[in-house]
Design a protein around this motif. Structure first.
Motif, PDB file in Angstrom:
ATOM      1  N   LYS A  51       0.817  -1.223   0.000  1.00 18.52           N
ATOM      2  CA  LYS A  51       0.000   0.000   0.000  1.00 18.52           C
ATOM      3  C   LYS A  51       0.849   1.270   0.000  1.00 18.52           C
ATOM      4  CE  LYS A  51      -4.216  -1.758   2.135  1.00 18.52           C
ATOM      5  NZ  LYS A  51      -5.091  -1.750   3.330  1.00 18.52           N
ATOM      6  N   GLN A  52       2.083   1.168   0.485  1.00 19.48           N
ATOM      7  CA  GLN A  52       2.950   2.340   0.494  1.00 19.48           C
ATOM      8  C   GLN A  52       3.514   2.637  -0.902  1.00 19.48           C
ATOM      9  OE1 GLN A  52       6.035   2.047   3.569  1.00 19.48           O
ATOM     10  NE2 GLN A  52       4.701   0.638   4.706  1.00 19.48           N
ATOM     11  N   TYR A  53       3.556   1.593  -1.734  1.00 15.58           N
ATOM     12  CA  TYR A  53       4.226   1.717  -3.029  1.00 15.58           C
ATOM     13  C   TYR A  53       3.280   1.722  -4.225  1.00 15.58           C
ATOM     14  CZ  TYR A  53       8.599   0.877  -0.566  1.00 15.58           C
ATOM     15  OH  TYR A  53       9.673   0.986   0.272  1.00 15.58           O
ATOM     16  N   ALA A  54       2.025   1.312  -4.008  1.00 12.32           N
ATOM     17  CA  ALA A  54       1.167   1.109  -5.182  1.00 12.32           C
ATOM     18  C   ALA A  54      -0.283   1.471  -4.900  1.00 12.32           C
ATOM     19  CB  ALA A  54       1.245  -0.362  -5.613  1.00 12.32           C
ATOM     20  N   TRP A  55      -0.950   1.980  -5.957  1.00 10.06           N
ATOM     21  CA  TRP A  55      -2.402   2.084  -5.956  1.00 10.06           C
ATOM     22  C   TRP A  55      -2.941   0.802  -6.594  1.00 10.06           C
ATOM     23  CZ3 TRP A  55      -4.177   5.675  -2.965  1.00 10.06           C
ATOM     24  CH2 TRP A  55      -3.528   6.900  -2.837  1.00 10.06           C
ATOM     25  N   PHE A  56      -3.680   0.028  -5.811  1.00  8.45           N
ATOM     26  CA  PHE A  56      -4.251  -1.217  -6.321  1.00  8.45           C
ATOM     27  C   PHE A  56      -5.615  -1.408  -5.672  1.00  8.45           C
ATOM     28  CE2 PHE A  56      -3.162  -4.269  -2.790  1.00  8.45           C
ATOM     29  CZ  PHE A  56      -2.492  -3.376  -1.975  1.00  8.45           C
ATOM     30  N   ALA A  94      -6.891  -2.582  -3.131  1.00  7.64           N
ATOM     31  CA  ALA A  94      -7.091  -2.418  -1.691  1.00  7.64           C
ATOM     32  C   ALA A  94      -7.075  -0.957  -1.240  1.00  7.64           C
ATOM     33  CB  ALA A  94      -6.022  -3.200  -0.934  1.00  7.64           C
ATOM     34  N   ASN A  95      -6.585  -0.057  -2.066  1.00  8.17           N
ATOM     35  CA  ASN A  95      -6.497   1.343  -1.617  1.00  8.17           C
ATOM     36  C   ASN A  95      -6.844   2.382  -2.686  1.00  8.17           C
ATOM     37  OD1 ASN A  95      -4.265   1.130  -3.252  1.00  8.17           O
ATOM     38  ND2 ASN A  95      -2.784   1.925  -1.775  1.00  8.17           N
ATOM     39  N   SER A  96      -7.200   1.952  -3.898  1.00  9.19           N
ATOM     40  CA  SER A  96      -7.347   2.926  -4.993  1.00  9.19           C
ATOM     41  C   SER A  96      -8.697   3.627  -5.023  1.00  9.19           C
ATOM     42  CB  SER A  96      -7.134   2.226  -6.340  1.00  9.19           C
ATOM     43  OG  SER A  96      -8.215   1.353  -6.617  1.00  9.19           O
ATOM     44  N   GLU A 118     -11.095   2.451  -6.635  1.00 11.58           N
ATOM     45  CA  GLU A 118     -11.542   2.102  -7.992  1.00 11.58           C
ATOM     46  C   GLU A 118     -11.289   3.209  -9.011  1.00 11.58           C
ATOM     47  OE1 GLU A 118     -15.586   0.747  -7.676  1.00 11.58           O
ATOM     48  OE2 GLU A 118     -14.923  -1.205  -6.979  1.00 11.58           O
ATOM     49  N   ARG A 119     -10.092   3.786  -8.960  1.00 13.02           N
ATOM     50  CA  ARG A 119      -9.727   4.796  -9.941  1.00 13.02           C
ATOM     51  C   ARG A 119      -8.219   5.046  -9.883  1.00 13.02           C
ATOM     52  NH1 ARG A 119     -12.379   9.501  -9.913  1.00 13.02           N
ATOM     53  NH2 ARG A 119     -10.497  10.438 -10.733  1.00 13.02           N
ATOM     54  N   THR A 120      -7.732   5.803 -10.877  1.00 20.16           N
ATOM     55  CA  THR A 120      -6.308   6.144 -10.884  1.00 20.16           C
ATOM     56  C   THR A 120      -6.041   7.311  -9.933  1.00 20.16           C
ATOM     57  OG1 THR A 120      -6.675   7.643 -12.733  1.00 20.16           O
ATOM     58  CG2 THR A 120      -5.979   5.394 -13.268  1.00 20.16           C
ATOM     59  N   HIS A 121      -4.769   7.550  -9.640  1.00 29.34           N
ATOM     60  CA  HIS A 121      -4.343   8.638  -8.753  1.00 29.34           C
ATOM     61  C   HIS A 121      -3.147   9.358  -9.372  1.00 29.34           C
ATOM     62  CE1 HIS A 121      -6.890   7.514  -5.281  1.00 29.34           C
ATOM     63  NE2 HIS A 121      -6.853   6.328  -5.867  1.00 29.34           N
ATOM     64  N   PRO A 122      -2.874  10.597  -8.942  1.00 30.18           N
ATOM     65  CA  PRO A 122      -1.729  11.315  -9.523  1.00 30.18           C
ATOM     66  C   PRO A 122      -0.444  10.488  -9.469  1.00 30.18           C
ATOM     67  CG  PRO A 122      -3.042  12.823  -8.222  1.00 30.18           C
ATOM     68  CD  PRO A 122      -3.620  11.446  -7.996  1.00 30.18           C
ATOM     69  N   ALA A 123       0.293  10.533 -10.576  1.00 30.05           N
ATOM     70  CA  ALA A 123       1.546   9.776 -10.653  1.00 30.05           C
ATOM     71  C   ALA A 123       2.504  10.266  -9.570  1.00 30.05           C
ATOM     72  CB  ALA A 123       2.166   9.961 -12.031  1.00 30.05           C
ATOM     73  N   GLY A 127       3.046  -4.840 -14.585  1.00 28.61           N
ATOM     74  CA  GLY A 127       2.705  -4.032 -13.417  1.00 28.61           C
ATOM     75  C   GLY A 127       1.225  -4.076 -13.104  1.00 28.61           C
ATOM     76  N   GLY A 128       0.906  -3.933 -11.848  1.00 23.80           N
ATOM     77  CA  GLY A 128      -0.494  -3.917 -11.433  1.00 23.80           C
ATOM     78  C   GLY A 128      -1.147  -2.599 -11.766  1.00 23.80           C
ATOM     79  N   ASN A 129      -2.406  -2.492 -11.426  1.00 27.38           N
ATOM     80  CA  ASN A 129      -3.134  -1.242 -11.659  1.00 27.38           C
ATOM     81  C   ASN A 129      -4.173  -1.034 -10.578  1.00 27.38           C
ATOM     82  OD1 ASN A 129      -5.843  -2.363 -12.653  1.00 27.38           O
ATOM     83  ND2 ASN A 129      -4.387  -3.395 -14.007  1.00 27.38           N
ATOM     84  N   TRP A 130      -4.942   0.037 -10.691  1.00 29.60           N
ATOM     85  CA  TRP A 130      -5.894   0.441  -9.650  1.00 29.60           C
ATOM     86  C   TRP A 130      -6.925  -0.642  -9.343  1.00 29.60           C
ATOM     87  CZ3 TRP A 130     -10.913   0.509 -11.323  1.00 29.60           C
ATOM     88  CH2 TRP A 130     -11.114   0.588 -12.698  1.00 29.60           C
ATOM     89  N   LYS A 131      -7.140  -1.580 -10.254  1.00 31.74           N
ATOM     90  CA  LYS A 131      -8.142  -2.610  -9.984  1.00 31.74           C
ATOM     91  C   LYS A 131      -7.525  -3.989  -9.767  1.00 31.74           C
ATOM     92  CE  LYS A 131     -10.954  -3.461 -13.472  1.00 31.74           C
ATOM     93  NZ  LYS A 131     -11.778  -3.252 -14.684  1.00 31.74           N
ATOM     94  N   SER A 132      -6.187  -4.054  -9.700  1.00 32.10           N
ATOM     95  CA  SER A 132      -5.510  -5.349  -9.540  1.00 32.10           C
ATOM     96  C   SER A 132      -5.519  -5.807  -8.091  1.00 32.10           C
ATOM     97  CB  SER A 132      -4.045  -5.243  -9.969  1.00 32.10           C
ATOM     98  OG  SER A 132      -3.926  -4.874 -11.294  1.00 32.10           O
TER      99      SER A 132
END
Lengths: 303, 348
Positions: free
Chosen positions: A176-181, A183-185, A187-192, A247-252
């Motif tokens: 969760k510290q390194y990725a938006w996936f 469990a924490n997204s 259900e959408r993208t976040h600023p790079a 790589g994973g993504n916001w819904k992975s």
């Protein structure tokens, strides 16, 4: 410019890394660390000196086997996934679902659209484009100095950042510290760049959007690929309709955010309404030592 | 004859006429139809506009220009004019412009550079279009921003009242009453993809939540046709009874499990639809004036694509691989990338 600011904060750490061995945590054997530069169009990139690493895994899915040694040449890789702001600067129609923040990564990007962006950025920086748009399939010239998509070997080398195992940073609990996936997204993208970078200063390798690679996807490719700068299987017929996405993504799920996880994704190139809203990318390019020195000088001059 | 008897007689006559028509093949019906068709096609390394009779006969090149690529024809509702796009140049420096000409192909005049997706007001006096998002050329269909109404009598432009918000629309068209504009949006206006109704002279926007793309109203405004996916065309009732319009029951579903079917358009008599049909592909960027993208996109060469007519009849389902007898007719046969068919109204 949130992302650039966050990258600049990393500079002291990256300078420190330059003097350290990068294989302390795993299979990397290269002793030269990453160097951050800013391109002439203002994009932060990380120079990786290349080296040997163990690609794939004997413990995970069938298409990740066997784990095998690969040698990668030096290259530059974007510190961030390509954002809306970067796409707009290239004067290309932004294909993304969520467009409210200029620093969010582009998504719903077809494989060809990602390559078109690479060419536009090459032209903006007076480099030689890698992709020949006048020929069917836009063949890639890996020998030019322009931007292109990473090979999946380059991508995994950059993602691992000298580490081994499922995640370069250690156990799943830190994801969760390194990725938006999923469990924490939300259900959408976040600023790079709004999660922690990996050990080499590269952001969002494990999440936010999944990233196109240059290679054709073949589940059995690892059993027969080249050990030096592999570029994927040779295209035959419909095989080239699936390209590697890493790589994973916001819904992975966390399991899909692993460094070795591979996915064969339909390119969307023959789909006018491509709306797969987790497909993004970042760029890489080859750089000579002389050019790298000049870029370093220009970067330190602007800091 | 009392009014009741007269009504009964008229109803019986109508029913008999329908029965007689249903028994006739689409070839016969189209041969009797006075309206014409225009579409884009690729010949001699050049995009041109081709005109034909309703049954596909007398197909001919209307434009014949070696120095520009004409695409995306749109006929004025009164049948007197054709709006179209013209590409000049190559690659990212291509300039796409909006032109209009008489239906005879004469009297060509340019309306605007960097303009796309023209569509006519029901009275044929206003030619609306979507400005290109960037001057740098992209073949992508949704590369548009804003909406402009061009008055053909005064030559003046005015923006749509909501033009500042309009982003990434394609395939727009007026409802026959002129109150709404229906269009597909992709990656714009807060949506990943969708079909929108945009108030023609206001700021209301209705998301029809249909998915798919390229919607078009029937000439009476009673139906909406669009492509829910690459292999399907759907016709549904258009319900204007409520405060906001909505979609109703499905009238007709056309599908082909292998070929792509796109660009549905209505015959002015509302008895036939035409579509473009062909194999999925990505075009061939080595051919002049063409680009690599999905075959259905304007300016992408679509080898083997033809124009096909379907009789609406009693609706139902039409499987183009096993078409019902007398309901489907292929209008072009040499597959010269025929796409974007458009009916031209001809007054009898």
């Amino acid at each position: 410019m949130t992302t650039i600011r966050s990258t600049l904060l990393l500079l002291p750490a990256l300078v420190l890394l330059n003097s350290c061995k990068s294989d302390s945590s795993g299979s990397g054997t290269d002793t030269r660390g990453p160097i951050q530069i800013t391109t002439s169009s203002g994009v932060p990139m990380i120079h990786l000196a290349g080296g040997n690493f163990t690609m794939g895994s004997d413990k995970e899915s069938a298409d990740e086997k066997p784990a095998h040694e690969v040698r990668i040449s030096a290259f530059l890789i974007d510190a961030h996934e390509v954002t809306h702001e970067m796409f707009a600067k290239a004067e290309l129609p932004n294909p993304s679902h969520w467009q409210e923040h200029p620093q969010m990564p582009v998504e719903q990007v077809r494989w060809r659209d990602a390559r078109r962006y690479c060419n536009e950025r090459s032209l903006m920086e007076e480099l030689t484009p890698c992709y020949d748009e006048s020929k069917p399939g836009w063949p890639c010239d890996f020998d030019t100095n322009g931007y292109r998509l990473p090979t999946e070997a380059e991508w995994e080398f950059a993602c691992r950042a000298g580490g081994s195992g499922r995640y370069g940073f250690g156990d799943t609990g830190k994801l969760k510290q390194y990725a938006w996936f999923d469990a924490n997204s939300g259900e959408r993208t976040h600023p790079a760049g709004s999660r922690k970078p990996n050990a080499w200063g590269i952001f969002d390798m494990y999440g936010n959007v999944s990233e196109w690679c240059e290679d054709i996807y073949a589940p059995d490719y690892y059993a027969k690929n080249s050990s030096d700068d592999p570029v994927g299987p040779v295209a035959t017929g419909a095989m080239s309709d699936k390209r590697v996405m890493r790589g994973g993504n916001w819904k992975s799920s966390a399991d899909m955010c692993r460094a070795t996880f591979r996915k064969g994704q339909i390119t969307g190139d023959s789909d006018a309404c491509f709306n797969t809203d987790y497909c993004g990318f970042r760029c890489v390019r080859r750089v000579s030592p002389k050019e790298l020195k000049a870029l370093q000088g220009a970067t330190s001059g602007t800091n | 004859m009392t009014i009741t008897r007269l009504s009964t007689f008229l109803l019986m006559a109508t029913a008999l006429d329908s029965t007689a028509r249903a028994a006739e093949s689409i070839e016969t019906l189209l041969a009797r139809t006075p309206h014409k068709l225009i579409c884009e096609g690729y010949a001699n390394n050049n995009w041109e506009l081709f005109i034909m009779n309703a049954d596909g006969s007398k197909l001919r090149n209307l434009t014949n220009t070696a120095d520009s690529h004409e695409i995306y024809p749109q006929a004025s509702p009164d049948g007197s004019m054709i709006a179209f796009l013209s590409d000049v140049g190559a690659g990212r420096t291509t300039v796409r412009s909006l032109w209009v000409m008489d239906v005879t192909g004469e009297n060509r005049r340019k309306i605007s550079d960097y303009a796309r997706q023209p569509f006519w007001s029901p009275d044929s006096k206003t030619l609306a279009y979507l400005p290109q998002e960037f001057k740098k050329f992209s073949v992508i269909d949704y590369s548009t921003k804003g909406m402009v109404f061009h008055n053909l009598e005064t030559g003046k432009d005015r923006p749509h009242p909501n033009s500042g918000k309009i982003h990434h629309l394609y395939n727009p068209g007026f409802s026959p009453d002129g109150k709404w504009i229906v269009a597909t949006v992709h990656s714009g206006m807060g949506l990943g993809h969708g079909t929108l109704l945009i108030e023609a002279d206001g700021k209301r926007i209705v998301n029809l939540k249909t998915g798919g793309c390229r919607p078009t109203f029937s000439p009476s405004g009673k139906f909406l046709a669009w492509g829910p996916g690459d292999h399907e065309i759907k016709v549904v009732e258009f319900d204007r009874a409520g405060d906001l319009p909505a979609l109703g029951k499905t009238r007709l579903q056309i599908f082909h499990k292998k070929d792509k079917i796109y660009h549905v358009d209505w015959c002015p008599n509302e008895q036939f639809l035409t579509i473009s049909q062909g194999k999925p592909g990505k075009g061939n960027p080595a051919m002049p004036g063409t680009y690599e993208a999905a075959s259905e996109i304007v300016g992408v060469h679509a080898d083997g694509w033809n124009i096909v007519a379907i009789a609406i009849g009693d609706g139902g389902t039409v499987d183009l691989q096993n078409p019902p007898a007398g309901r489907v007719l292929q209008l072009t046969n040499d597959g010269r990338s025929y796409k974007e068919s458009e009916w031209i109204s001809v007054k009898q």
